[in-house]
Write an enzyme that holds these catalytic residues in place. Structure first.
Site, PDB file in Angstrom:
ATOM      1  N   GLU A   1       0.988  -1.248  -0.026  1.00 17.30           N
ATOM      2  CA  GLU A   1      -0.067   0.062  -0.018  1.00 17.30           C
ATOM      3  C   GLU A   1       0.865   1.339   0.042  1.00 17.30           C
ATOM      4  OE1 GLU A   1      -3.403   1.145  -0.322  1.00 17.30           O
ATOM      5  OE2 GLU A   1      -2.425   2.967  -0.178  1.00 17.30           O
ATOM      6  N   LYS A   2       0.486   2.224  -1.060  1.00 13.27           N
ATOM      7  CA  LYS A   2       1.435   3.262  -0.947  1.00 13.27           C
ATOM      8  C   LYS A   2       1.204   4.334   0.147  1.00 13.27           C
ATOM      9  CE  LYS A   2      -1.089   6.299  -4.228  1.00 13.27           C
ATOM     10  NZ  LYS A   2      -1.095   6.930  -5.529  1.00 13.27           N
TER      11      LYS A   2
ATOM     12  N   GLY B   1      -7.662   1.877   1.691  1.00 12.00           N
ATOM     13  CA  GLY B   1      -8.054   2.292   0.435  1.00 12.00           C
ATOM     14  C   GLY B   1      -9.160   3.658   0.595  1.00 12.00           C
ATOM     15  N   THR B   2      -9.578   3.954  -0.715  1.00 14.37           N
ATOM     16  CA  THR B   2     -10.595   5.170  -0.672  1.00 14.37           C
ATOM     17  C   THR B   2     -11.747   4.827   0.309  1.00 14.37           C
ATOM     18  OG1 THR B   2     -10.225   4.988  -3.019  1.00 14.37           O
ATOM     19  CG2 THR B   2     -12.246   6.093  -2.258  1.00 14.37           C
TER      20      THR B   2
ATOM     21  N   LYS C   1     -20.261   8.487   5.421  1.00 13.66           N
ATOM     22  CA  LYS C   1     -21.318   7.771   6.272  1.00 13.66           C
ATOM     23  C   LYS C   1     -21.323   8.837   7.756  1.00 13.66           C
ATOM     24  CE  LYS C   1     -22.234   6.745   3.001  1.00 13.66           C
ATOM     25  NZ  LYS C   1     -21.338   6.587   1.755  1.00 13.66           N
TER      26      LYS C   1
ATOM     27  N   GLY D   1      -7.527   0.451  -7.312  1.00 13.83           N
ATOM     28  CA  GLY D   1      -8.792   1.303  -7.257  1.00 13.83           C
ATOM     29  C   GLY D   1      -8.890   2.613  -8.151  1.00 13.83           C
TER      30      GLY D   1
ATOM     31  N   GLY E   1     -25.155  12.287  -8.856  1.00 14.98           N
ATOM     32  CA  GLY E   1     -25.010  10.760  -8.592  1.00 14.98           C
ATOM     33  C   GLY E   1     -24.732  10.749  -7.150  1.00 14.98           C
TER      34      GLY E   1
ATOM     35  N   GLU F   1     -25.155  12.592  -1.395  1.00 14.09           N
ATOM     36  CA  GLU F   1     -24.941  12.232  -0.192  1.00 14.09           C
ATOM     37  C   GLU F   1     -24.043  13.463   0.465  1.00 14.09           C
ATOM     38  OE1 GLU F   1     -24.503   7.211  -0.304  1.00 14.09           O
ATOM     39  OE2 GLU F   1     -22.582   8.463   0.213  1.00 14.09           O
TER      40      GLU F   1
ATOM     41  N   HIS G   1     -43.427  -7.056  13.414  1.00 16.96           N
ATOM     42  CA  HIS G   1     -44.256  -5.676  13.483  1.00 16.96           C
ATOM     43  C   HIS G   1     -43.901  -5.079  14.807  1.00 16.96           C
ATOM     44  CE1 HIS G   1     -47.379  -3.108  13.163  1.00 16.96           C
ATOM     45  NE2 HIS G   1     -47.756  -3.247  14.270  1.00 16.96           N
TER      46      HIS G   1
END
Ligand code: FAD
Ligand code: NAD
Length: 468
Positions: free
Chosen positions: A33-34, A40-41, A51, A146, A184, A189, A446
């Site tokens: 991993e750089k 990651g993203t 979120k 990615g 999009g 979001e 319910h």
């Protein structure tokens, strides 16, 4: 030189899951991993931080707009402390990233920090930040590098006022007017986050609806709901210029009638998609072909043009989703181990985490029409549920599309409270090729939002919902 059965390049939800599955299957595994931060993203600048901000801003929105109707009074003014909100987001990210580090240790995966670049089919150079290079030998490799935000050719992203999602996750102030290019997932979001915090938000979308790849009924309902909350929409508008003028950003677009429309704001979020990332990978040295859209080419087993090199996640074709990348990571590990795994891409759900949430799996009504499939439709409005009235989340509906002749469920499209979680029921049902009647005969607790799924299934079966 260290030797491995598998080297995984990239530690996002594709790469780290692939590494864990390889290790579980007994392979000596390296993860390259750089960045110093794993995940990651998705973990660092994607799913998790977005979120966290959606949840924080939702609490604020409830406190300002909805507490009173629940009989909760807050003496004094409710205020946003953006710095603290961003700090909390960072701590959520850090905890999640630490979790990945723990999982790498637990599974005896060797983690290398640096840019992975192919020397040939079985050797990878790892260029570290101090300039040193280490070489690994790997019988098999998995490319999981990615994607990065895409841009329009005429936009100069200054990352201060004209920004991508990465900068939008750590703004120092709440915009007065945020112009969002692209209606999009990211635009909606993050647009909702800042709208809740007090910004005016204008969404400029090229197509004739927002979330254009989802079932049209979802876009219609989401537009209605977000408009009610204050978001402005300019669909069928093609942006052709974005300029910064001191602290102001000016966006120009052509509407349907070719008339120029100008938007002035203090921030512009460019959210027009993402592009696969292969920079620095030196794929050609290993004989790995890249297609004309910048994606690593793969066959059905996710094998590249080099037999011992596989690719997964955002860097290959298909939806750019964390759970799609993870399924592919698992598949490749099992292929390398000699197993015969399978992914049903039709059953990968898509979710938009606005409020109301949007979630879908399977075919849209538009796709079924195009394919000439005869189908039945069952719909149920959230407002008819006791659970929705109790919480006050009455916007939305569940729509089930089933085969006219066999009643097999072909697509499920939902909008409403917590549908991001409800979609799992539809995925399970479709995985087992359930009919709408099968779902309608299952007991649903319910009062829950899930009752809307049962009711929509009853409606699809023979138009006999109980509560509408
Ligand atoms: P990535 O997560 O992009 O990871 C690739 C990794 O590879 C990176 O860490 C990168 O540094 C590393 N890398 C690249 N090149 C090299 C190299 N040569 N050497 C070493 N390392 C390298 N998806 C969802 O499903 N749900 C969501 O809610 C969601 N929300 C999102 C919100 C935002 C704001 C964004 C931007 C995206 C969101 N996504 C979401 C999409 C999701 O983040 C991606 O689909 C997912 O991260 C793809 O995983 P991946 O493993 O393919 O790649
Ligand atoms: P997107 O593809 O979801 O949306 C981009 C939008 O921009 C489209 O509606 C498109 O029509 C529009 N557009 C393109 N060019 C335009 C132009 N010139 N003018 C106006 N509008 C234009 O892309 P995104 O929102 O940037 O997200 C990128 C990726 O990240 C997506 O593929 C998505 O899968 C992933 N993501 C997923 C989630 C999630 O699962 N909840 C959240 C965020 C991001």
């Amino acid at each position: 030189m260290s030797k491995y059965d598998v080297a995984v390049i990239g530690s996002g939800p594709g790469g780290y899951v692939a590494a864990i599955r390889c290790a579980q299957l007994g392979m000596k595994t390296a993860l390259i991993e750089k960045y110093s931060s794993l995940g990651g993203t998705c973990l660092n600048v994607g799913c998790i931080p977005s979120k966290a901000l959606l949840d924080s801003s939702h609490h604020y929105d409830d406190a300002v707009k909805h507490f009173e109707e629940h009989g909760i009074e807050i003496p004094g003014e409710v205020k946003v402390n953006l710095e603290k909100m961003i700090e909390r987001k960072l701590s959520v990210v850090n905890q999640t990233v630490d979790g990945i580090k723990f999982l790498m240790n637990k599974n005896n995966i060797d983690v290398f920090e640096g840019v992975g670049s192919f020397k040939d089919e079985t050797h990878i150079n790892i260029k570290k930040s101090d300039g040193e290079t280490e070489v690994l030998e790997a019988k098999n490799s998995i490319i999981a590098t990615g994607s990065k935000p895409a841009n329009l050719p005429f936009i100069k992203l200054d990352k201060e006022k004209i920004i991508t999602s990465t900068e939008a996750l750590e703004l120092k102030e709440i915009p007065e007017h945020l112009i969002v290019i692209g209606g999009g997932v990211i635009g909606l979001e993050l647009g909702q986050v800042y709208m809740r915090l007090g910004a005016k938000v204008s969404v400029v979308e090229y197509m004739d609806s927002i979330i254009p790849t989802m079932d049209a009924a979802l876009a219609k309902e989401l537009t209605r709901s977000l408009k009610k909350q204050g978001m402005k929409f300019y669909v069928s508008h093609q942006v052709n210029s974005v300029e910064r003028n001191g602290d102001e950003v000016v966006v120009k677009a052509k509407d349907k009638k070719d008339k120029e429309v100008e938007f002035k704001g203090d921030y512009c979020l460019v959210s027009v998609g993402r592009k696969p990332y292969t920079e620095g990978l030196n794929a050609e040295a290993a004989g790995v072909k890249i297609d004309d859209r910048g994606r690593v080419e793969v066959n059905a087993r996710l094998q590249t043009s080099a037999k011992n090199i596989y690719a997964i996640g955002d860097v290959i074709k298909g939806p750019m989703l964390a759970h799609k990348a993870s399924e592919e990571g698992t598949l490749v590990a099992e292929v390398i181990a000699g197993q015969k795994p399978h992914i049903d891409y039709n059953l990968i759900p898509g979710v938009v985490y606005t409020w109301p949430e949007v979630a879908a799996v399977g075919k849209t009504e538009e796709q079924l029409k195009e394919e000439g499939v005869k189908y039945k439709e069952g719909k149920f409005p959230m407002r008819a549920l006791g659970r929705s009235r109790a919480s006050g989340d009455i916007d939305g509906m569940v729509k089930i599309l089933s085969d006219e002749a066999t009643d097999e469920v072909l697509g499920v499209h939902m909008i409403g409270a917590r549908v991001a979680d409800l979609i799992a029921e539809a995925v399970t049902a479709m995985e087992f090729r359930a009919s709408a009647e099968d779902i309608s005969r299952m007991s649903h607790a319910h009062p829950t939002y899930a009752e809307a799924v049962k009711e929509a299934a009853l409606a699809a079966t023979d138009n006999r919902p109980i509560h509408s």
